[in-house]
Enzyme design. Structure first.
Site, PDB file in Angstrom:
ATOM      1  N   ALA A  31      17.356  81.851  69.677  1.00  0.00           N
ATOM      2  CA  ALA A  31      17.198  80.497  69.141  1.00  0.00           C
ATOM      3  C   ALA A  31      17.669  80.382  67.700  1.00  0.00           C
ATOM      4  CB  ALA A  31      15.744  80.061  69.252  1.00  0.00           C
ATOM      5  N   LEU A  78       3.516  77.186  74.835  1.00  0.00           N
ATOM      6  CA  LEU A  78       4.029  77.158  76.207  1.00  0.00           C
ATOM      7  C   LEU A  78       2.969  76.755  77.221  1.00  0.00           C
ATOM      8  CD1 LEU A  78       6.281  80.361  76.262  1.00  0.00           C
ATOM      9  CD2 LEU A  78       7.049  78.008  76.595  1.00  0.00           C
ATOM     10  N   ALA A  98      12.336  79.262  74.744  1.00  0.00           N
ATOM     11  CA  ALA A  98      11.024  79.909  74.608  1.00  0.00           C
ATOM     12  C   ALA A  98      10.559  80.517  75.922  1.00  0.00           C
ATOM     13  CB  ALA A  98       9.995  78.891  74.113  1.00  0.00           C
ATOM     14  N   SER A 143      18.296  84.290  82.510  1.00  0.00           N
ATOM     15  CA  SER A 143      18.687  85.682  82.314  1.00  0.00           C
ATOM     16  C   SER A 143      19.387  86.197  83.558  1.00  0.00           C
ATOM     17  CB  SER A 143      17.443  86.530  82.045  1.00  0.00           C
ATOM     18  OG  SER A 143      17.747  87.907  82.047  1.00  0.00           O
ATOM     19  N   TYR A 176       9.105  91.446  84.588  1.00  0.00           N
ATOM     20  CA  TYR A 176       9.873  90.608  83.656  1.00  0.00           C
ATOM     21  C   TYR A 176      10.995  89.898  84.408  1.00  0.00           C
ATOM     22  CZ  TYR A 176      13.404  89.136  80.390  1.00  0.00           C
ATOM     23  OH  TYR A 176      14.355  88.376  79.734  1.00  0.00           O
ATOM     24  N   LYS A 180      11.606  85.649  85.049  1.00  0.00           N
ATOM     25  CA  LYS A 180      12.814  84.854  84.790  1.00  0.00           C
ATOM     26  C   LYS A 180      13.281  84.141  86.056  1.00  0.00           C
ATOM     27  CE  LYS A 180      14.205  84.655  81.319  1.00  0.00           C
ATOM     28  NZ  LYS A 180      13.756  83.900  80.133  1.00  0.00           N
ATOM     29  N   PHE A 241      23.992  98.289  81.584  1.00  0.00           N
ATOM     30  CA  PHE A 241      23.539  96.897  81.633  1.00  0.00           C
ATOM     31  C   PHE A 241      24.646  95.971  81.130  1.00  0.00           C
ATOM     32  CE2 PHE A 241      21.697  99.348  78.098  1.00  0.00           C
ATOM     33  CZ  PHE A 241      22.372  98.791  77.014  1.00  0.00           C
TER      34      PHE A 241
END
Length: 364
Positions: A31, A78, A98, A143, A176, A180, A241
């Site tokens: 951000a 959030l 966020a 992501s 995680y 996403k 990655f």
């Protein structure tokens, strides 16, 4: 050097008249660069964060060129419904960055620390959008974790595109990644349930590049700091990655916001890289740093045993170590005229910025 000198504004950005943009999670790694680019483009930014009154956490934003005149910070949470309403008032666009980025989470805390903030946070932000008639487009930071889980899940030679969705992750496995995926899927559900605003989604992988703040808790900063601290020597995991410059990610968000043809999802990856290659880039670019590239690969079985103590969860060892996912990034280049910058520059600029900020000092 300003952000746009190395990563110049695209014609669509230059042509767009100044407007007001809400950026959520402005203290985050991505951000910050988005805010810097929007301000350089002449826009007014309404930024949200948990504690805008804490000057030390926002000074890197309030000191940006144009911030004094065109950056206003708002408190938002959030998990607090309606807390984004004030920040969005009068905004034409919302860029929602966020969301928690935490790889190692205790199993008992997955829902509280990952799933709820990602999913309910997305719902709360988009419900605020629904209540704000001035908003016409939302650009969401998702992501590549929403796209893939284990690089071999569709076959060992599969190249991931925007058509793919992660079939491997769950609340208990790669949580995680799962956060996403479910957050992005919910965003698409809410977008399709109305017709006033459009949704565009960015899907970056590992984001490298210069941080703007002194925060050291980000995963991207930690990856580089571990190398500078000698943790990749004499051995490191065979860990591949997708990688992309944070300034490219910021440019992609801002271009998607301004470009009338932007639609759907966009794989935002420059190329794939191995962790050991990052160490070699740093060692060669900063010979006085003391960084030494790894001599051999850390055995996967050993990593499975000791990984959790080093911040590498066992599900990551199982599904990420020994693999390197490949991505097709042609859609964003074809549709938006986007150009990626070299990953090497992102890594080197990250080190230089971290040294300047005092996050990780290079040896004399």
């Amino acid at each position: 050097m300003s952000q746009s000198e190395k990563h110049p504004l695209y014609p669509e950005e230059k042509a767009h008249a100044p407007t007001t943009v809400c950026v959520t999670g402005v203290t985050g790694f991505v951000a910050g660069s988005i805010v810097a680019r929007l301000l350089e483009s002449g826009h007014t930014v309404h930024g949200t964060c948990r504690s805008p009154e804490k000057a030390d956490t926002v000074v890197h934003l309030t000191s940006l060129p144009g911030a004094a005149e065109r950056l206003k910070l708002f408190k938002a949470e959030l998990l607090e419904a309606g807390s984004y309403d004030a920040a969005m008032a009068g905004c034409k666009y919302v860029i929602h960055t966020a969301s928690p980025y935490i790889m190692a989470v205790n199993a008992r805390e997955v829902r509280a620390k990952l799933l709820d903030p990602a999913l309910k946070g997305t719902e709360n932000v988009l419900e605020s959008v629904n209540r704000t008639p001035s908003v016409t487009k939302v650009v969401l930071t998702s992501s590549c974790a929403a796209i893939y889980g284990n690089p071999t899940e569709f076959g060992k030679d599969h190249v991931y595109t925007e058509e793919d969705w992660n079939p491997t992750a769950s609340e208990k496995l790669l949580p995680y990644y799962y956060s996403k995926k479910i957050a992005e899927q919910r965003a698409w559900e809410l977008a399709k349930a109305q017709s006033r605003w459009t949704l565009v989604v960015m899907n970056p992988a590992v984001i490298m590049g210069p941080p703007l703040s002194k925060r050291t808790d980000g995963e991207s900063v930690r990856l580089v700091k571990d190398i500078l601290d000698g943790k990749a020597y004499p051995a490191c995991p065979v860990l591949g990655f997708g990688c992309v410059d944070v300034r490219d990610v910021a440019a992609a968000h801002c271009l998607a916001m301004a470009h009338p043809a932007a639609q759907g999802r966009y794989v935002t990856v420059s190329r794939s890289i191995y962790y050991s290659e990052m160490a070699k880039i740093i060692a060669e670019a900063f010979p006085k740093s003391g960084v030494r590239p790894p001599l051999f690969a850390a055995p996967k079985a050993l990593l499975w045993l000791v990984g959790p103590a080093a911040g590498l969860p066992r599900d990551m060892v199982t599904h990420a170590v020994g693999f390197c996912p490949q991505f097709n990034n042609s859609k964003i280049q074809r549709e938006l005229g986007f150009k990626f910058s070299p990953v090497e520059d992102a890594v080197k600029d990250a080190v230089a910025a971290m040294d300047k900020l005092g996050i990780a000092k290079l040896k004399a």
